[in-house]
Write a protein that holds these residues in place. Structure first.
Motif, PDB file in Angstrom:
ATOM      1  N   GLU A 104      -8.934   7.705   3.164  1.00  0.00           N
ATOM      2  CA  GLU A 104      -9.523   6.372   3.200  1.00  0.00           C
ATOM      3  C   GLU A 104     -11.039   6.623   3.209  1.00  0.00           C
ATOM      4  O   GLU A 104     -11.523   7.282   4.136  1.00  0.00           O
ATOM      5  CB  GLU A 104      -9.156   5.651   4.490  1.00  0.00           C
TER       6      GLU A 104
ATOM      7  N   ASP B 108      -7.507   5.826  -0.705  1.00  0.00           N
ATOM      8  CA  ASP B 108      -6.703   4.716  -0.217  1.00  0.00           C
ATOM      9  C   ASP B 108      -7.693   3.638   0.214  1.00  0.00           C
ATOM     10  O   ASP B 108      -8.292   3.726   1.279  1.00  0.00           O
ATOM     11  CB  ASP B 108      -5.850   5.205   0.967  1.00  0.00           C
TER      12      ASP B 108
ATOM     13  N   SER C 148      -6.914   0.490   0.648  1.00  0.00           N
ATOM     14  CA  SER C 148      -6.070  -0.653   1.039  1.00  0.00           C
ATOM     15  C   SER C 148      -6.849  -1.768   1.728  1.00  0.00           C
ATOM     16  O   SER C 148      -6.676  -2.932   1.430  1.00  0.00           O
ATOM     17  CB  SER C 148      -4.973  -0.180   1.994  1.00  0.00           C
ATOM     18  N   GLN C 149      -7.687  -1.396   2.683  1.00  0.00           N
ATOM     19  CA  GLN C 149      -8.385  -2.416   3.470  1.00  0.00           C
ATOM     20  C   GLN C 149      -9.788  -2.693   2.936  1.00  0.00           C
ATOM     21  O   GLN C 149     -10.453  -3.623   3.394  1.00  0.00           O
ATOM     22  CB  GLN C 149      -8.485  -1.955   4.925  1.00  0.00           C
TER      23      GLN C 149
ATOM     24  N   GLY D 112       0.789  -1.223   0.000  1.00  0.00           N
ATOM     25  CA  GLY D 112       0.000   0.000   0.000  1.00  0.00           C
ATOM     26  C   GLY D 112       0.820   1.272   0.000  1.00  0.00           C
ATOM     27  O   GLY D 112       0.506   2.228  -0.730  1.00  0.00           O
ATOM     28  N   SER D 113       1.871   1.317   0.818  1.00  0.00           N
ATOM     29  CA  SER D 113       2.658   2.555   0.899  1.00  0.00           C
ATOM     30  C   SER D 113       3.209   2.919  -0.476  1.00  0.00           C
ATOM     31  O   SER D 113       3.152   4.076  -0.890  1.00  0.00           O
ATOM     32  CB  SER D 113       3.825   2.378   1.880  1.00  0.00           C
TER      33      SER D 113
ATOM     34  N   LYS E  31      -3.226  -5.359   0.161  1.00  0.00           N
ATOM     35  CA  LYS E  31      -3.770  -6.411   1.022  1.00  0.00           C
ATOM     36  C   LYS E  31      -4.464  -7.509   0.202  1.00  0.00           C
ATOM     37  O   LYS E  31      -3.787  -8.228  -0.502  1.00  0.00           O
ATOM     38  CB  LYS E  31      -4.678  -5.813   2.084  1.00  0.00           C
TER      39      LYS E  31
HETATM   40  C1  LIG Z   1      -5.417   2.173   5.108  1.00  0.00           C
HETATM   41  C2  LIG Z   1      -4.023   1.714   4.829  1.00  0.00           C
HETATM   42  N1  LIG Z   1      -3.275   2.398   3.954  1.00  0.00           N
HETATM   43  C3  LIG Z   1      -2.016   2.037   3.669  1.00  0.00           C
HETATM   44  C4  LIG Z   1      -1.432   0.945   4.270  1.00  0.00           C
HETATM   45  C5  LIG Z   1      -0.003   0.593   3.978  1.00  0.00           C
HETATM   46  O1  LIG Z   1       0.124  -0.600   3.314  1.00  0.00           O
HETATM   47  P1  LIG Z   1       1.515  -1.396   3.379  1.00  0.00           P
HETATM   48  O2  LIG Z   1       1.727  -1.792   4.788  1.00  0.00           O
HETATM   49  O3  LIG Z   1       1.282  -2.548   2.450  1.00  0.00           O
HETATM   50  O4  LIG Z   1       2.564  -0.475   2.879  1.00  0.00           O
HETATM   51  C6  LIG Z   1      -2.178   0.202   5.192  1.00  0.00           C
HETATM   52  C7  LIG Z   1      -1.586  -0.946   5.883  1.00  0.00           C
HETATM   53  O5  LIG Z   1      -1.997  -1.367   6.925  1.00  0.00           O
HETATM   54  C8  LIG Z   1      -3.501   0.589   5.481  1.00  0.00           C
HETATM   55  O6  LIG Z   1      -4.249  -0.069   6.369  1.00  0.00           O
END
Ligand SMILES: Cc1ncc(COP(=O)(O)O)c(C=O)c1O
Length: 456
Positions: free
Chosen positions: A228, A261, A263-264, A125-126, A289
């Motif tokens: 998010e 974002d 990600s989740q 994600g980062s 994820k």
């Molecule tokens: C909302 C959100 N954004 C970004 C990330 C970052 O992802 P990563 O740990 O794969 O870099 C996370 C990871 O927990 C996340 O929950």
């Protein structure tokens, strides 16, 4: 072409992977690691269940960092990765492979609106969010300032840490790039930053404040707002529908990129994308994820008309990894064929409705938030003051663990004044759970809550 010779027997290799660890090995690795480990050692995972080195089985409502949405060691993923591994294991970033091409086709067949251009990385994600920052700056030359929300989490690299809130104990040093990032108030309705108590009287004052902060408070040209759609580490807090629609309208009118974002959220909320839930499409969105089917993957998806990167601007050694594409391709097809989005909505609605019944019985349950299997329960000491019940939440999670169910714990958020929020219990199991699993989760939740209340 000669087959490379095997140097080790099957049993030798198996013993490295699943063989029992000695106490000495464990002790030494604790000393040698730069990062702390938990004591528990997971050895196998099947479906929604994990087994530890002592043979105890747990229903995992964290899906291990909210990732294993189609279950641990999913048999189709296992087969696909095995096949790919036998065929070709690694290629350099610029090269397409069959699973990479097919993954991009499949994903763009379900992306919302005009989000049709994709960059994939094998870091997560980062990296996907950093790519979104670079892409938006590329498409709005001269604008390098970003707004993010209070309580947000966007990752652990220097840039994404700067976008995030100061999670307690997470950031012991000052991240870089503060001069390029400003924070705006998140629409957290249960603890409204504008003091509103009812949706009837709310006129989105927090959004009006945000607009004014950006319009009259920015020193530099504004590139984008990153959010998010449903804040995850910050406490499972959904952006209200009205807010999201208004924010989209305003960012469009003002030429400010709206970057999500997810990600989740991808599939976990019972929809592929948050756009399908909110009926709003951002300019860029980021996934990680679940999307890799359990293998590392981050995805940046942008509007079709945006200018893409040159080969140096978005590039990494493992970013074309065929194993991850094979696994991700199976993930997308599996969710579709097993009708998992429907199951996610159904199990989510069932668990949430039962939790709402429990809320009538226990006034420490302050708020219950969803959608889908992205469930958060905010625990409080007193309904009047809404003081966060941090210890109750920790005790509940510990007790549930003893009873064989793993619940998630909100990341700790603290202020300089010492106020700590760590009072949201998370229920985010793999999306494959059955009604029996849901009942088991509810049963353990209530029993662990009662035990924990005894310590209060
Ligand atoms: C909302 C959100 N954004 C970004 C990330 C970052 O992802 P990563 O740990 O794969 O870099 C996370 C990871 O927990 C996340 O929950």
């Amino acid at each position: 072409m000669d087959q490379q010779e095997r140097l080790f027997t099957d049993n030798e290799i198996r013993s490295w992977i699943t063989g029992e660890l000695s106490d000495e090995e464990i002790k030494t690795v604790h000393k040698k690691s730069l990062v702390p480990f938990y004591d528990q050692i997971w050895v196998t995972g099947k479906g929604a269940y994990l087994t530890d080195s002592k043979g105890k089985e747990y229903l995992d409502c964290t899906s291990q960092a909210w990732t294993s949405n189609i279950g641990f060691s999913n048999p189709d993923v296992t087969f696909a990765v095995h096949e790919q591994l036998k065929t070709l294991q690694h290629v350099r970033y610029g090269f397409p492979t069959p699973p990479r091409v097919r993954f991009i086709h499949k994903l763009t067949s379900i992306t919302p609106g005009d989000l049709k251009k994709i960059a994939v990385n094998a870091m997560g994600g980062s990296a996907a969010i950093e790519a979104a920052l670079r892409l938006s700056m590329l498409n709005k030359p001269g604008a390098e300032h970003f707004y993010t929300f209070t309580r947000a989490y966007h990752g652990s690299t220097l840039a994404t840490m700067t976008l995030s809130t100061r999670f307690a104990g997470v950031t012991r040093f000052r991240p870089w790039g503060f001069d390029r990032v400003s924070k705006i108030p998140y629409p957290y309705c249960y603890r409204c930053p504008m003091g509103q108590e009812s949706e009837k009287t709310c006129h989105l004052e927090c959004l009006e404040l945000t607009k004014q902060m950006i319009e009259y408070g920015s020193v530099d040209k504004v590139c984008g707002i990153i959010m998010e759609p449903i804040q995850a580490p910050g406490g499972h807090i959904p952006t209200p529908m009205r807010y999201m629609k208004e924010l989209r309208k305003w960012t469009k009118e003002n030429g400010i990129f709206l970057i999500w974002d997810e990600s989740q959220l991808f599939t976990r909320i019972g929809y592929w994308f948050s756009s399908d839930y909110y009926n709003v499409v951002p300019d860029i969105t980021c996934l990680t994820k679940a999307v890799g089917g359990g293998l590392p993957m981050g995805v940046t998806i942008a509007r079709d008309d945006l200018k893409g990167f040159n080969s140096a601007e978005e590039h990494s050694t493992f970013g074309a990894n065929p194993l991850m594409f094979a696994s991700g391709l199976v993930f997308l097809n599996y969710v579709e064929k097993a009708n998992l989005l429907k199951n996610t909505r159904e199990q989510g609605e069932y668990i949430t409705s039962k939790l709402k019944q429990l809320q009538q019985k226990y006034d420490v349950i302050g708020d219950i938030r969803c959608p889908g299997l992205m469930i958060g329960i905010e625990l409080i000491k007193d309904p009047e003051t809404k003081e966060p019940a941090n210890a109750l939440c920790s005790d509940l999670i510990e007790e549930a663990m003893n009873q064989g169910v793993i619940f998630g714990h909100m990341a700790p958020i603290s202020s300089d004044s010492g106020k700590l929020f760590r009072n949201v219990c998370k229920i985010k199991p793999p999306l494959i759970i059955s009604r029996e699993d849901s009942d088991h989760i509810l049963e353990v939740f209530e029993s662990a809550l009662e035990e924990a209340m005894d310590y209060m």
